[in-house]
Enzyme design. Structure first.
Site, PDB file in Angstrom:
ATOM      1  N   ARG A 169       0.770   4.407  14.091  1.00  0.00           N
ATOM      2  CA  ARG A 169       1.531   3.499  13.229  1.00  0.00           C
ATOM      3  C   ARG A 169       2.907   4.105  12.934  1.00  0.00           C
ATOM      4  NH1 ARG A 169      -0.523   1.184   7.383  1.00  0.00           N
ATOM      5  NH2 ARG A 169      -0.668   3.418   6.863  1.00  0.00           N
ATOM      6  N   ASP A 452      -2.189   6.637  -0.502  1.00  0.00           N
ATOM      7  CA  ASP A 452      -0.924   6.710   0.208  1.00  0.00           C
ATOM      8  C   ASP A 452       0.118   5.922  -0.569  1.00  0.00           C
ATOM      9  OD1 ASP A 452      -1.335   4.018   0.773  1.00  0.00           O
ATOM     10  OD2 ASP A 452      -1.724   4.311   2.908  1.00  0.00           O
TER      11      ASP A 452
END
Length: 543
Positions: A169, A452
């Site tokens: 990603r 995150d």
């Protein structure tokens, strides 16, 4: 150190503003950097235009315009088309594990038994130049099965014979990489991450029977998907690899993208292998896009689960859309980290994880995400019980799904409330996460959850929305900036007491609290907290 590099034979000139770490010099090569510079030269103007379009769209939303399915693309939604079939090593994705490109974490994730490992260069990576470049070295080694580590205790880590399929990603379109400049402008972080990964690894992956596979974050519309597709086509031609070699799953983690899922798949149809329900960023996006509307004030984030009406509608539509187009519908993250000391925590958490994954599998998802190797077994077992020997359940067409505009933008949360505890949790977790991010760790273990940037984004956007609209706590008190600041002072002191003066002094907790004030209490809402945070990342901390 300022390191200059000039393109040869008419290629694009570029420069690095910081030296490449020794460990990464073999993979951050002149040729790879020249490829990134070429991508930037060809596509950055379009990227900037699309980012300007986001600002215009926000202005329209603030003026009362509501998102809806597009009349101009009705022919795409009504058309009879499918995406290209998935390659063999992406047919079965019943459990995917995600995490940053830390060497030890990558080895454990690849060995975890999950079908796929998504190596994250985005929300779980603090983008220091060292992290960004060494991540590329680790990806290079992983592709070649040379990923090894001996830790400070002498314990050795290496890859098993059978490992998870690798996906990567890159960072989102809104971010830049300030350590690489082209014509005096920082390059797109998306193009840097993608270009480096592809240049170094595509041909080796294809030779080994796999391919360059990506997750695409933060897209808001099909035009942004079209830009990625244009990048893919050019990159394949430039590197001499077959068209369709690149495969991508798009995270539907913005509320505007939920109205264009068909269109996003269509734009990427030669390269698409599905959509993912990026649940935490989706909640953040809903708050952000409707932040100026007093009728869209959200309750505590703990009350906004996947079964509340607007979240349920979005995931149902995602499954139905993907399966109609022959694409995977991937479920969301379980971020729980098992406790090594308290089995009571594990018992409660594993029950919630099981409930969440059973709901996803029965609804029709083809796979799901976990953040820790200990959850791979549970998630796999649950999807095994639904899939059996099938690699996926794309044949579950979900023709019963009927989702309209109002289903996606009616934000009623049954039994939701704004509580002092909810405000304090947002403040506390945001400070802890930002302190971790500022010290170079973007995947922070907080209260047995792997957090995150998405969690920090939800937390600070709720604080902004509550103070901007003068929302009331369940006990009747108005949430003001002063109240939030007083909570922040108290939570900061609680952290100091918990970790001790030495750890507190070495961390960046005070600066994190100051940053939280900036992104949560400013008059104008900062679009992403990582933008002002990035400016602090390489600065010397004086507490």
């Amino acid at each position: 150190m300022l390191s200059f590099h000039r393109g040869k034979d008419g290629s694009v000139a570029y420069e690095l503003t910081t030296a490449i770490p020794t460990e990464a010099q073999s993979v951050i090569s002149d040729a790879a950097l020249a490829f990134v510079a070429e991508l930037h030269n060809r596509f950055d103007a379009t990227r900037r235009t699309l980012l300007a379009d986001r600002i215009e769209r926000q202005t329209a939303l603030d003026a009362g315009d509501m998102p809806d399915f597009l009349d101009a693309t009705a022919h795409v939604r009504d058309g009879d088309w499918t995406v290209s079939p998935p390659p063999g090593d992406l047919e079965d994705r019943r459990c995917e594990i995600t995490g940053p490109c830390d060497r030890k974490m990558m080895i454990n994730a690849l060995n975890s038994g999950a079908r796929v490992f998504m190596a994250d260069l985005e929300d779980s990576m603090s983008p220091t130049w060292e992290n960004v470049t060494i991540a590329q070295r680790n990806l290079f080694d992983a592709v070649r099965r040379d990923l090894e580590l001996t830790d400070h205790r002498g314990k050795q880590y290496s890859l098993n014979d059978n490992v998870a399929t690798l996906m990567v990603r890159p960072r989102g379109w809104h971010l830049t990489e300030k350590h690489m400049m082209v014509d005096g402008e920082p390059v797109s972080a998306s193009l840097f991450d993608f270009g480096m990964t592809l240049f170094n690894n595509a041909k080796r992956l294809l030779a080994d029977g796999s391919g360059p596979y990506f997750y695409l974050p933060k897209l808001e519309n099909h035009w942004e998907a079209r830009l990625w597709n244009d990048v893919f086509v050019f990159a394949q031609d430039h590197l001499g690899i077959p068209h369709g070699s690149i495969k991508a799953t798009v995270l539907i983690e913005t509320i505007l993208a939920s109205f264009e899922m068909d269109e996003i798949l269509y734009e990427l149809r030669e390269h698409s292998v599905g959509l993912n329900a990026g649940r935490w960023d989706y909640i953040f996006s809903a708050i952000k896009k409707f932040r100026n509307r007093p009728d869209s004030v959200f309750p505590d984030r703990g009350d906004i689960g996947m079964t509340v009406p607007f979240m349920h509608a979005y995931t149902e539509l995602l499954i139905a859309t993907c399966h109609k187009r022959g694409a995977h519908a991937m479920g969301g993250m379980s971020a729980f980290i098992p406790s090594r000391r308290d089995e009571r925590i594990n018992t409660r958490a594993f029950a919630k994880v099981r409930e969440d994954k059973e709901r996803e599998a029965k609804a029709g998802h083809d796979g799901t995400w976990v953040a820790h190797p200990d959850l791979v077994g549970i998630a796999t077992e649950i999807f095994d019980s639904v899939l059996g020997s099938k690699p996926n359940q794309i044949d579950n067409q979900r023709n019963d799904v009927r989702v309209n505009q109002q289903d996606l933008i009616t934000f009623d949360v049954p039994r939701g409330a704004i509580t002092e505890r909810g405000v304090r949790i947002n403040v506390d977790v945001a400070i802890r996460y930002l302190a971790s991010w500022l010290t170079g760790n973007g995947a922070a273990a907080i209260y047995n959850l792997m957090e995150d940037a998405a969690t920090a984004e939800i937390s600070r956007s709720q604080l902004w929305q509550w103070t901007a609209h003068g929302a009331s706590l369940a006990d009747g008190r108005t949430i003001t900036r002063d109240l939030v600041r007083s909570f922040a002072d108290e939570e900061l002191e609680n952290i100091r007491t918990e970790v001790g003066d030495d750890v507190f002094a070495q961390g960046r907790f005070v600066q994190a609290a100051q940053l939280l004030n900036t992104v949560a209490l400013a008059t104008d809402f900062p679009e992403f907290l990582t933008l002002p945070a990035y400016e602090l990342l390489d600065s010397e901390y004086v507490h």
